[in-house]
Scaffold this active site. Structure first.
Site, PDB file in Angstrom:
ATOM      1  N   LYS A  78      31.511 -73.076 -86.507  1.00 37.19           N
ATOM      2  CA  LYS A  78      30.729 -73.358 -85.309  1.00 37.19           C
ATOM      3  C   LYS A  78      29.704 -72.252 -85.081  1.00 37.19           C
ATOM      4  O   LYS A  78      30.001 -71.063 -85.255  1.00 37.19           O
ATOM      5  CB  LYS A  78      31.670 -73.482 -84.107  1.00 37.19           C
ATOM      6  CG  LYS A  78      30.980 -73.873 -82.802  1.00 37.19           C
ATOM      7  CD  LYS A  78      32.007 -74.012 -81.692  1.00 37.19           C
ATOM      8  CE  LYS A  78      31.337 -74.351 -80.357  1.00 37.19           C
ATOM      9  NZ  LYS A  78      32.316 -74.492 -79.262  1.00 37.19           N
ATOM     10  N   SER A 154      31.478 -78.395 -76.619  1.00 32.30           N
ATOM     11  CA  SER A 154      30.366 -77.860 -77.371  1.00 32.30           C
ATOM     12  C   SER A 154      30.593 -77.818 -78.884  1.00 32.30           C
ATOM     13  O   SER A 154      29.678 -77.486 -79.634  1.00 32.30           O
ATOM     14  CB  SER A 154      30.067 -76.437 -76.888  1.00 32.30           C
ATOM     15  OG  SER A 154      31.167 -75.570 -77.123  1.00 32.30           O
ATOM     16  N   SER A 178      35.814 -77.500 -74.867  1.00 27.90           N
ATOM     17  CA  SER A 178      34.883 -77.674 -75.982  1.00 27.90           C
ATOM     18  C   SER A 178      35.527 -77.958 -77.323  1.00 27.90           C
ATOM     19  O   SER A 178      34.838 -78.239 -78.292  1.00 27.90           O
ATOM     20  CB  SER A 178      33.982 -76.436 -76.107  1.00 27.90           C
ATOM     21  OG  SER A 178      33.042 -76.406 -75.058  1.00 27.90           O
TER      22      SER A 178
END
Length: 467
Positions: A78, A154, A178
């Site tokens: 990520k 996210s 997230s």
């Protein structure tokens, strides 16, 4: 990658010498290349760096040594985490264009040490602030179940890549949902560990964020947790070693007789009817399969959305560099810019009020978990919405007052440090995944993980989006 090849199966095939890490990498890169820009799940790929890592794994196996429990498995990182040799943009224009990192985040370092091979950086909204994934740096990321929808945020790029079968797993992080929101929207397993189970040795203001992964099976999630968990002196909140091997616990931990409470709304939210129906049915399946003692006592909570929003924006001041504000205000996305503007002159008195609101929620959670062992609820209030946003504010004909109410159920576990997991529990009439959330007592990660595995066996889910 066939539907049968899980993280564990891939790693064990490399450890036994049946397959080479470079073969897994070549297959992974071919899938990513074939997908093209359909999902926009990656902001950066580095095949050469990945190949060097894969070659090193194969060399270890050739020597007769064990490269680790994630041997040769390609994974995505990520874009909020550092990976040596790759840039980190944090989904933010002011950070874009910088050179490669010279250090790994703790998450990535532990995965590398276990033999996993990083192939690139997955997309994230700016500083991980949204429940969808788009930014001025990478554009819009799309859900493989329906490319007109978001994979969530996210950790949206990670979720899109895994749900499409491009990768067996990817790193994720969860400061308000997230990991679990993208897992719910994308039909994946998303576990947020107890705060401190996986160390987070970075500067933080609100102590809600936990690193982790998104996968397609509970066993894969457990093996990755075994790699990531364990104390680190740089994080004073990190927990001592649990003494539990989670990969074993998901198969054998005894959960029969545990007390569980189902809530369709946690006492404050409005929920899409299909989401409510699917998750309520799933809660009953889980209770029956696991032998839980269920009750439906109404849940009463201090609004966790309001408590989270009042503390969450302060973390942005840690993320940005001093010279970026206000000189580069226009380069930030609208939500980040407004959050910075609104908190620029926050007083200590106002901050103290936000701490009182969070403490009230912590007392609520303590009361609930003195009565039950597990809290069951939907992961999100709605299925995946439009990829470009905005999140819906009107749900089931009710104006909720804020778009954050489209994903209101995940913040409780962040604010109160509980372990929680989202598991796929069905599809809407439009073919969109829905997640059931299982929240456990603090430090008892084995409980929601074991319950997720029981449900996986009782009601198996499709591991990937339809081709």
């Amino acid at each position: 990658m066939s539907d049968q090849e899980t993280v564990i199966e891939l790693a064990e095939s490399v450890r036994r010498g049946e397959r080479k890490a470079v073969e897994l990498l070549d297959e992974c890169l071919a899938r990513i290349d074939a997908d093209g820009d359909r999902l926009n799940a990656f902001i950066h790929l580095d095949p050469d760096l990945a190949r060097a890592s894969a070659d090193a794994i194969d060399a270890v196996v050739a020597r007769g040594d064990d490269p680790g429990p994630l041997a040769g498995v390609p994974f995505g990182v990520k874009d909020l985490e550092h990976c040596i040799g790759m840039p980190t943009a944090f989904g933010s224009l002011p950070f874009a264009g910088r050179g490669p990192e010279v250090r790994d985040s703790l998450n990535v370092a532990r995965l590398r040490a276990a033999g996993a091979v990083p192939v690139g950086k997955t997309t994230s909204p700016e500083f991980g602030t949204l429940n969808l994934t788009k930014s001025k740096v990478s554009g819009i990321t799309r859900n493989p179940w329906d490319v007109s929808r978001t994979p969530g945020g996210s950790s949206g790029g990670s979720a899109a890549a895994v749900a499409a079968g491009l990768l067996a797993f990817a790193t994720a992080s969860d400061g308000g949902g997230s990991i679990r929101i993208p897992a719910g929207f994308s039909g994946l397993v998303g576990h947020k560990a107890s705060h401190g189970r996986i160390p987070h040795p970075e500067v933080t203001t609100n102590q809600t964020s936990v690193s982790g992964s998104v996968t397609t099976t509970v066993a894969d999630t457990a093996r990755i947790l075994d790699v990531l968990a364990g104390p680190d002196d740089r994080d004073r909140t990190s927990l001592p070693a649990s003494g539990i091997r989670y990969e074993d616990a998901v198969e054998s931990f005894d959960v029969r007789g545990l007390r569980a409470r189902w809530s369709p709304d946690l006492g404050f939210a409005t929920v899409d009817p299909e989401v409510a129906e699917l998750t309520a049915a799933a809660a009953q399946v889980l209770a029956g399969a696991a032998g839980l003692v269920m009750d439906d006592t109404p849940v009463e909570l201090t609004d966790p959305v309001r408590a989270w929003l009042t503390t969450g924006a302060l973390g942005l001041w840690v993320e940005i560099e001093q010279e970026m504000w206000p000189s580069r205000a226009d380069d930030f996305t609208l939500w980040v810019r407004r959050s910075l503007e609104q908190t620029e002159s926050t007083t200590l008195q106002k901050y103290a009020r936000s701490l009182h609101a969070r403490h009230a929620l912590e007392l609520d959670a303590a009361r609930i978990f003195s009565e039950v062992d597990v809290l069951l609820c939907p992961t999100t209030a709605v299925p995946a919405f439009a990829a470009e946003g905005p999140p819906p504010q009107v749900i089931n004909g009710v104006d909720t007052g804020t778009a954050a109410m489209s994903t209101p159920f995940t913040m409780l576990a962040n604010l109160c440090w509980n372990p929680a997991i989202s598991i796929p529990c069905g599809l809407t009439s439009e073919g969109l995944p829905v997640g059931l959330q299982v929240i456990g007592r603090r430090h008892r990660d084995e409980v929601p993980l074991r319950l997720a595995r029981v449900f996986e066996q009782a009601q198996p889910w499709p591991r990937f989006a339809p081709a």
